[in-house]
Motif scaffolding. Structure first.
Motif, short mmCIF file in Angstrom:
data_model
loop_
_atom_site.label_atom_id
_atom_site.label_comp_id
_atom_site.label_asym_id
_atom_site.label_seq_id
_atom_site.Cartn_x
_atom_site.Cartn_y
_atom_site.Cartn_z
N THR A 522 0.93 -1.15 0.06
CA THR A 522 0.02 -0.16 0.26
C THR A 522 0.76 1.31 -0.27
O THR A 522 2.35 1.47 0.22
N VAL A 523 0.79 1.96 -0.32
CA VAL A 523 1.07 3.39 -1.02
C VAL A 523 1.40 3.83 1.18
O VAL A 523 0.30 4.76 1.25
N SER A 524 2.48 4.75 1.31
CA SER A 524 2.73 5.33 2.94
C SER A 524 3.11 6.54 2.69
O SER A 524 3.21 7.18 2.00
N GLN A 525 2.83 7.25 4.00
CA GLN A 525 2.71 8.35 3.07
C GLN A 525 3.78 8.70 4.34
O GLN A 525 4.33 9.62 4.22
N THR A 527 7.44 9.29 4.88
CA THR A 527 8.56 10.03 3.75
C THR A 527 9.93 9.81 4.29
O THR A 527 10.30 10.21 5.49
N ASP A 534 11.65 8.20 -1.72
CA ASP A 534 10.88 8.38 -1.52
C ASP A 534 9.73 8.27 -2.79
O ASP A 534 8.54 7.07 -2.59
N LYS A 535 9.76 8.46 -3.94
CA LYS A 535 9.69 8.04 -5.26
C LYS A 535 9.86 6.48 -5.93
O LYS A 535 8.89 6.01 -6.16
N LYS A 538 7.12 4.45 -3.48
CA LYS A 538 5.52 4.62 -4.01
C LYS A 538 6.51 3.68 -5.64
O LYS A 538 4.73 3.32 -5.48
N ASN A 539 6.90 3.93 -6.05
CA ASN A 539 7.23 3.47 -7.66
C ASN A 539 6.81 1.56 -7.12
O ASN A 539 6.26 0.66 -7.80
N LYS A 541 5.38 0.25 -4.39
CA LYS A 541 4.31 -0.12 -4.01
C LYS A 541 3.01 -0.04 -4.75
O LYS A 541 2.38 -1.01 -5.09
N LYS A 542 3.24 0.11 -6.10
CA LYS A 542 2.87 0.50 -7.26
C LYS A 542 2.80 -1.27 -7.89
O LYS A 542 1.63 -1.26 -8.22
N GLU A 582 13.49 0.73 2.71
CA GLU A 582 12.64 1.58 3.84
C GLU A 582 13.41 0.92 4.96
O GLU A 582 13.68 1.74 6.13
#
Length: 585
Positions: A522-525, A527, A534-535, A538-539, A541-542, A582
């Motif tokens: 899932t996309v985490s908030q 940072t 972060d980018k 995000k990619n 996790k997508k 992470e």
């Protein structure tokens, strides 16, 4: 009757003299001080009863017990002296020279009879390396490396070669310690694509294809160091290359091999890459300690199966020293390191003390197994020369600094035979001392002008590893190595992430409150503070979300395309990459 305290011999620009050992540290009357700077060499016999030294004119021998002069030899150029184990022979070596017309020089290796003072035999020994003959402890056997052969003499009869060991080109050999049967380890370097090899023999069985007790061949060896254990049951071999072709190390490349007299052999697997700084056997002959790896270096104790028993973690160290009884181990960082020492109780794997001996170039355990000698000697260092006597609990009991215009060349303990000093119970309380412990100056890290008025951030260049007991736990056959433990943790983390991902897809099981740990797909908030990281997170996790959807479609029976199947196969690699990113948050 209690044994006498070991003497300390000091040789330097102030001359040659002896100091009484702990607790007195006064100059000894056993040996009258010999002033001047001409003393080039001095040595004790193996049991400490005789002392020999060269003063630039003669080589003299005294009996330490009755202070009497035994012999004096006209050897002005002698630079090496050594007694045979039972004090029957004194070996001396002078640099080899040839005459101006090119004819061979005079023999430069002399063997003197300690009883009569006569020269028993003279040899030509051109190289200083391995100059001294090797004796068995009972002196029934003596060996020399001559013209790529090992020549054996029996009962100190040097006029007759009793036996020869001849292979292709024997570069080095080591005679085993202890009583009969005598064993010898020989090293033959590789040539013309053939590997180097080491063989163990039992004297005098050298003939025949099956005469060797053990054989170990390997590539990547320009030189080797062979270390017998005290019971003569196994040899540790450090094989070194002068150049590391991978470019990872300036010091070349080293590997550690274990060879037993029963024919077993193994490569000792070291969990951290980098140089092997030191390898030492415990006096029990049942375990050995290795200091290895790029700084901060690791130190690990291995058993005779080459399995790790205890890992001391990482730290600034490049040497290890067991005390004579084998129940205390010192890990130290000398040379280009700051001289930090860690003193360990080997039986309980408990840290006793952490003294610091700055600028030390020499370390030696006292024969009593309680006191430690550290020294700063020339020519390794020509400033701040001197020596210190420590108790293993970290107290400095005696300190001597050479005057600023002087130098210290050598300082050594008087040796004693094993068993003279009994092992004492280890204490953890520092013994009292009148000499104050020096607090070393801690150099602060350089901070550029732009950062000097800003708060200091606590960041470490290396992640330190703590000590870890690696003995098998009850119910386990074998301890897990560091790599195995790391892989196990990763496997468990992946398993937990998949379970969390499945619970997220089920509406009935979806949590109503904020979860403790955010599922990976899932996309985490959260940072990291780095937009690029972060980018990437995000990619990733997508991509993992898309893979989960494809797996759902496959579960319903839908036929997937080839490129979709390839995406699913990349899930493990993506999870690993995401975990690494992470961990840096």
């Amino acid at each position: 009757m209690a044994p006498s305290t070991p003497l300390l011999t000091v040789r330097g620009s102030e001359g040659l003299y002896m100091v009484n050992g702990p607790p007195h540290f006064t100059e000894s009357t056993v040996f009258p001080r010999e002033s001047g700077k001409n003393c080039k060499v001095c040595t004790f016999s193996k049991d400490g009863t005789f002392f020999a030294w060269g003063n630039g004119e003669k080589v003299n021998i005294i009996n330490v017990t009755n202070k009497g002069l035994l012999h004096s030899f006209d050897l002005p150029k002698a630079v090496c002296l050594e007694f045979s184990p039972k004090n029957t022979v004194l070996a001396t070596w002078q640099p080899y020279t040839t005459s101006k017309d090119g004819t061979a020089g005079a023999p430069n290796l002399q063997l003197y009879d300690m009883k009569t003072g006569t020269c028993m035999k003279s040899f030509i020994q051109k190289k200083m390396q391995n100059w001294c003959p090797s004796w068995s402890e009972d002196e029934a056997l003596c060996a020399r490396n001559v013209n790529n052969e090992v020549h054996f003499f029996e009962n100190n009869n040097f006029n007759t070669i009793a036996n020869k060991l001849h292979l292709q080109k024997i570069n080095d050999f080591v005679l085993s310690p202890g009583p009969q049967p005598y064993k010898v380890a020989v090293y033959v370097p590789g040539s013309k694509g053939a590997p180097s090899f080491i063989r163990l023999y039992q004297y005098p069985n050298f003939g025949g294809p099956h005469a060797a007790l053990a054989n170990k061949s390997f590539f990547k060896a320009d030189k080797v160091t062979m270390l017998w254990n005290k019971k003569a049951t196994a040899v540790l071999v450090i094989a070194s290359t002068d150049v590391d072709k991978t470019g990872a190390s300036y010091y070349g490349e080293q590997t550690l091999h274990y060879i037993a007299t029963n024919g077993e052999s193994a490569v000792v697997q070291l969990p951290k890459n980098g140089p092997i700084y030191d390898v030492v056997w415990n006096s029990s002959s049942s375990e050995f300690c290795v200091v290895y790896g790029f700084m901060p270096a690791k130190a690990t104790i291995f058993n005779l199966k080459c399995d790790p028993v205890f890992d001391f973690g990482t730290g600034p160290r490049n040497a290890a020293f067991y005390n004579p009884h084998g129940h205390i181990l010192v890990l130290a960082g000398f040379g280009n390191l700051r001289g930090q020492m860690e003193v360990w109780d080997v039986k309980n794997y408990k840290l006793i003390s952490k003294p610091v001996a700055c600028d030390s170039t020499y370390f030696a355990w006292c024969p009593d197994g309680e006191h430690i000698l550290t020294a700063t000697c020339a020519p390794r260092l020509r400033v701040n020369n001197g020596y210190k006597i420590w108790h293993y609990t970290g107290s400095i009991l005696h300190k001597y600094n050479v005057p600023s215009n002087g130098e210290l060349w050598q300082v050594t303990w008087q040796p004693f035979l094993d068993g003279v000093f009994p092992a004492k119970t280890i204490t953890y309380q520092a013994v009292p001392s009148e000499v104050p412990n020096e607090v070393p100056k801690v150099a602060t890290a350089y901070r550029p002008p732009a950062l000097r008025n800003k708060p200091v951030t606590n960041s470490k260049l290396h992640e330190e590893e703590p000590p870890q007991n690696m003995k098998p736990q009850p119910g386990n056959d074998k301890p897990l190595s560091k790599t195995a433990l790391k892989n196990q943790r990763k496997h468990e983390a992946k398993k937990a992430a998949k379970q969390e991902a499945r619970s997220d897809k089920s509406p009935d099981l979806a949590p109503t409150s904020v979860p403790q740990s955010t599922p990976r797909n899932t996309v985490s908030q959260t940072t990291s503070g780095d937009p690029e990281v972060d980018k990437k997170i995000k990619n990733l996790k997508k991509k993992l979300k898309a893979i989960e959807q494809l797996k759902e479609q496959a579960a319903t029976g839908k036929q997937l395309e080839k490129n979709q199947l390839e995406k699913i196969q990349k899930e493990t690699a993506l999870l690993q990459e995401l975990e690494d990113l992470e961990l840096g948050i």
